[in-house]
Design an enzyme around this catalytic site. Structure first.
Site, mmCIF file in Angstrom:
data_model
loop_
_atom_site.group_PDB
_atom_site.id
_atom_site.type_symbol
_atom_site.label_atom_id
_atom_site.label_comp_id
_atom_site.label_asym_id
_atom_site.label_seq_id
_atom_site.Cartn_x
_atom_site.Cartn_y
_atom_site.Cartn_z
ATOM 1 N N GLU A 193 -39.706 3.113 -10.830
ATOM 2 C CA GLU A 193 -40.557 4.297 -11.072
ATOM 3 C C GLU A 193 -40.734 4.556 -12.567
ATOM 4 O OE1 GLU A 193 -37.826 6.630 -8.890
ATOM 5 O OE2 GLU A 193 -37.060 7.694 -10.640
ATOM 6 N N GLY A 243 -31.538 -5.500 -9.485
ATOM 7 C CA GLY A 243 -31.164 -4.171 -9.961
ATOM 8 C C GLY A 243 -29.654 -4.060 -10.036
ATOM 9 N N GLY A 244 -29.165 -2.837 -10.029
ATOM 10 C CA GLY A 244 -27.734 -2.599 -10.178
ATOM 11 C C GLY A 244 -26.962 -2.973 -8.916
ATOM 12 N N GLY A 248 -27.787 -2.564 -4.998
ATOM 13 C CA GLY A 248 -27.798 -3.794 -4.203
ATOM 14 C C GLY A 248 -26.981 -3.635 -2.934
ATOM 15 N N GLU A 265 -30.138 -10.017 -7.001
ATOM 16 C CA GLU A 265 -29.816 -10.347 -8.400
ATOM 17 C C GLU A 265 -29.295 -9.062 -9.028
ATOM 18 O OE1 GLU A 265 -30.055 -13.344 -9.464
ATOM 19 O OE2 GLU A 265 -31.274 -14.190 -7.861
ATOM 20 N N CYS A 299 -29.239 -7.693 -17.812
ATOM 21 C CA CYS A 299 -28.155 -7.982 -16.871
ATOM 22 C C CYS A 299 -27.233 -9.071 -17.410
ATOM 23 C CB CYS A 299 -28.735 -8.399 -15.526
ATOM 24 S SG CYS A 299 -29.940 -9.718 -15.685
ATOM 25 N N GLU A 400 -20.409 -2.250 -16.486
ATOM 26 C CA GLU A 400 -21.686 -2.592 -17.110
ATOM 27 C C GLU A 400 -22.273 -1.343 -17.760
ATOM 28 O OE1 GLU A 400 -25.118 -3.384 -14.598
ATOM 29 O OE2 GLU A 400 -25.604 -5.110 -15.848
HETATM 30 P P1 NDP Z 1 -31.427 0.157 -10.050
HETATM 31 O O1 NDP Z 1 -30.527 -0.564 -9.122
HETATM 32 O O2 NDP Z 1 -31.218 1.598 -10.277
HETATM 33 O O3 NDP Z 1 -32.947 -0.006 -9.601
HETATM 34 C C1 NDP Z 1 -33.532 -1.247 -9.333
HETATM 35 C C2 NDP Z 1 -34.716 -1.034 -8.415
HETATM 36 O O4 NDP Z 1 -34.238 -0.548 -7.163
HETATM 37 C C3 NDP Z 1 -35.705 0.005 -8.918
HETATM 38 O O5 NDP Z 1 -37.014 -0.374 -8.527
HETATM 39 C C4 NDP Z 1 -35.266 1.250 -8.170
HETATM 40 O O6 NDP Z 1 -36.301 2.173 -8.041
HETATM 41 C C5 NDP Z 1 -34.898 0.670 -6.826
HETATM 42 N N1 NDP Z 1 -33.972 1.480 -6.033
HETATM 43 C C6 NDP Z 1 -33.085 2.413 -6.454
HETATM 44 N N2 NDP Z 1 -32.390 2.909 -5.394
HETATM 45 C C7 NDP Z 1 -32.868 2.278 -4.290
HETATM 46 C C8 NDP Z 1 -32.555 2.348 -2.886
HETATM 47 N N3 NDP Z 1 -31.614 3.140 -2.420
HETATM 48 N N4 NDP Z 1 -33.237 1.563 -2.037
HETATM 49 C C9 NDP Z 1 -34.185 0.721 -2.489
HETATM 50 N N5 NDP Z 1 -34.532 0.609 -3.801
HETATM 51 C C10 NDP Z 1 -33.873 1.378 -4.690
HETATM 52 O O7 NDP Z 1 -31.365 -0.675 -11.378
HETATM 53 P P2 NDP Z 1 -32.080 -0.331 -12.722
HETATM 54 O O8 NDP Z 1 -33.561 -0.219 -12.535
HETATM 55 O O9 NDP Z 1 -31.333 0.778 -13.355
HETATM 56 O O10 NDP Z 1 -31.854 -1.699 -13.521
HETATM 57 C C11 NDP Z 1 -30.691 -1.973 -14.127
HETATM 58 C C12 NDP Z 1 -29.810 -2.870 -13.270
HETATM 59 O O11 NDP Z 1 -30.511 -4.051 -12.895
HETATM 60 C C13 NDP Z 1 -28.625 -3.341 -14.052
HETATM 61 O O12 NDP Z 1 -27.450 -3.186 -13.299
HETATM 62 C C14 NDP Z 1 -28.903 -4.808 -14.304
HETATM 63 O O13 NDP Z 1 -27.753 -5.556 -14.476
HETATM 64 C C15 NDP Z 1 -29.692 -5.187 -13.111
HETATM 65 N N6 NDP Z 1 -30.525 -6.350 -13.401
HETATM 66 C C16 NDP Z 1 -30.173 -7.564 -12.882
HETATM 67 C C17 NDP Z 1 -30.892 -8.695 -13.182
HETATM 68 C C18 NDP Z 1 -30.512 -10.030 -12.597
HETATM 69 O O14 NDP Z 1 -31.338 -10.936 -12.639
HETATM 70 N N7 NDP Z 1 -29.321 -10.207 -12.062
HETATM 71 C C19 NDP Z 1 -32.067 -8.638 -14.058
HETATM 72 C C20 NDP Z 1 -32.372 -7.319 -14.520
HETATM 73 C C21 NDP Z 1 -31.604 -6.221 -14.195
HETATM 74 P P3 NDP Z 1 -36.453 3.377 -9.098
HETATM 75 O O15 NDP Z 1 -36.139 2.833 -10.446
HETATM 76 O O16 NDP Z 1 -37.879 3.711 -8.951
HETATM 77 O O17 NDP Z 1 -35.514 4.421 -8.657
#
Ligand code: NDP
Length: 504
Positions: A193, A243-244, A248, A265, A299, A400
């Site tokens: 978002e 994401g985080g 995940g 990931e 990440c 992290e």
């Molecule tokens: P988040 O886990 O907060 O968000 C990732 C995505 O998931 C966003 O689009 C978010 O939407 C969405 N999301 C959040 N909660 C939910 C839910 N309950 N159900 C479904 N979707 C949801 O991570 P960040 O955006 O804060 O990114 C940082 C994290 O991503 C770090 O931990 C980093 O290490 C990891 N990362 C990993 C990578 C890899 O390749 N391993 C690469 C890049 C980042 P919204 O933001 O709209 O709330």
């Protein structure tokens, strides 16, 4: 990290800017509720756009469109060659638009322009890589113990829900969409978002390239609601998430309703190991780049610097001497090497960790605060921060932080370096600096991480697999591995014996 850029649902943006619509079923549309979200440049606070605030019903619409396109649309009948050509065309369009993509990424996310330009070029490469790969998807013929021709068909998994984070918005969208299209899947992508603008721009190019209606859908909405719907909806066959680790885990819990396939990931707390025999200057540069590229919002950031004690103090001194060159500012300002953090809430989280480091007794070698001056007043800036004399039990060594905060931990022996490096729940990335290649390879073999480097940090290629061990995720993206997650495997047995079975 969720609300700071949000205008109240159903209220129009204060700036009166035009809403940048999302792509559902081949049409650019707003949220059914009419809700919008205004986004602000994290360096200057200026408005950078208004997007629809999708809710569950919008995501359901997008899933139905993707389902229809997969089950009944022309997409499944297109040949691999046609899909490949479309991907190559998208690659061309992204490359032609790279400047605009890069500038938009800077304004929405905050990273320095040079890094955003690299991301845009890499996103184009990603579409081209999978454009080439589309025609190389193949099964095998097996020799079986019967008079049968037995072979394997590879087929698309189906409708893919794809959820991406805010740190590499365009690149993550490319990593997700390109292999899915090469495999013949249909897609609903949900960017963060906080940073949906380049994904929406990409949606326009994908539409312009002639991808059939419903094959790619991009919905802009929050994780709570929009993301959750994508993870849980039984019409989705596969969910691909970056994401985080906490999110995940929530997705893995929400997704199994229809036993959908899941690839994750996730985060990392990555060790960057410098031995005393390393090329010293290269290691100093590598340690800084590992920690502060993309403001540390990576990440795979080298956020734990493990240094052989013999050179520990010298290396820290050399890093401190170079820190003034990590120039902070707006990502579009020439020479800037580090932008603001993505949001006020994320800065508060990072600053919270800096306080924790001080309370835990680590030595704050540099940074730790906000830069002074009018240029920084409206942005979410944090200085590049180095904690020295960190011990492995400290939270700043274990959790992290996802910001420009480096923890330096000395070690004495190779065994200790390996033990410290692996002493984490994560297993995403790791690097070793040494002039002894035998030692370098020996250590790499001991490290429990999916992405590793010797005498460098961060470069990665569309051709190579990306993903983590342990709690850094499951599955691999990119390369030949990346497409596997989007393919089903079907066995076909053709009886070559014309005599009846004779069983009854
Ligand atoms: P988040 O886990 O907060 O968000 C990732 C995505 O998931 C966003 O689009 C978010 O939407 C969405 N999301 C959040 N909660 C939910 C839910 N309950 N159900 C479904 N979707 C949801 O991570 P960040 O955006 O804060 O990114 C940082 C994290 O991503 C770090 O931990 C980093 O290490 C990891 N990362 C990993 C990578 C890899 O390749 N391993 C690469 C890049 C980042 P919204 O933001 O709209 O709330």
């Amino acid at each position: 990290m969720k609300t700071s850029v949000k205008t109240p649902a159903k209220h129009s943006a204060k700036s009166g800017a035009k809403v940048q619509e999302m792509l559902i079923g081949g049409r650019f549309v707003r949220a059914e509720s009419g809700a919008t979200r205004e986004l602000f440049d994290p360096a200057s606070g200026e408005s950078v756009g208004v997007v629809p605030e999708a809710a569950r019903e919008d995501v359901q619409r997008a899933i139905l469109a993707a389902r229809e396109a997969f089950d009944r649309g022309p997409w499944r009948k297109t040949s691999a060659l046609e899909r490949g050509k479309l991907l190559l065309k998208i690659g061309d369009l992204v490359r032609a638009d790279a400047k605009a993509f890069a500038e938009l990424e800077v304004r929405n996310m905050g990273k320095p322009l040079a890094e955003a330009e690299y991301d845009a070029a890499d996103a184009a490469n990603c579409f081209e890589f999978y454009g080439g790969l589309a025609t190389k998807i193949h099964g095998e013929t097996m020799s079986v113990p019967a008079n049968s021709l037995s072979f394997v068909l590879r087929e698309p998994v189906g409708v893919c829900g794809q959820i991406i984070p805010w740190n590499y918005p365009l690149l993550m969208a490319a990593w997700k969409i390109a292999p899915a299209l090469a495999a013949g899947c249909t897609v609903v992508l949900k960017p963060s978002e906080l940073t949906p603008l380049t994904a929406l721009r990409l949606a326009r190019l994908i539409h312009a390239a002639g991808v059939p209606a419903g094959v790619v859908n991009v919905v802009t909405g929050p994780g709570a609601g929009a993301g959750e719907e994508l993870a849980a909806n039984p019409l989705v066959d596969k969910i691909a998430f970056t994401g985080g680790t906490v999110t995940g885990r929530a997705i893995a819990t929400a997704a199994p309703g229809n036993l959908k396939k899941i690839s994750l990931e996730l985060g990392g707390k990555n060790p960057n190991i410098v031995f005393a025999d390393a090329d010293f200057e290269a290691a100093v540069d590598g340690a800084l780049f590992a920690a502060f590229a993309n403001q540390g919002e990576v990440c795979s950031a080298g956020s734990r610097l493990l240094v052989e004690r013999k050179i520990h103090k010298k290396l820290v001194a050399a890093m401190l001497a170079k820190i003034p060159r990590v120039k902070l500012g707006h990502g579009l300002t020439p020479g800037v090497k580090m932008g603001p953090l993505v949001s006020a809430a994320h800065r508060a989280k990072v600053e919270g960790y800096i306080q924790v480091g001080v309370q835990e007794g680590a030595t704050l070698a540099c940074g730790g605060g906000r830069p002074k001056g009018a240029a920084f007043a409206q942005g979410h800036f944090v200085e590049p921060t180095i904690f020295d004399d960190v011990t492995p039990d400290m939270r700043i060594a274990r959790e992290e932080i996802f910001g420009p905060v480096l923890s330096v931990i000395p070690f004495d022996t190779e065994d200790e370096a390996v033990r410290l490096a692996n002493d984490t729940v994560y297993g995403l990335a790791a690097a070793v600096w040494t002039s002894n290649i035998t030692k370098g390879l020996r250590v790499i073999r001991e490290l429990r991480a999916g992405i590793t480097w010797i005498n460098t940090y961060h470069p990665t290629y569309n051709e190579m697999p990306w993903g983590g061990y342990k709690q850094s995720g499951s599955g691999r993206e990119l390369g030949l591995y990346g497409i596997q997650a989007y393919l089903e495997t079907k066995q076909v047995n053709v009886n070559l014996d014309e005599t009846p079975l004779g069983w009854y």
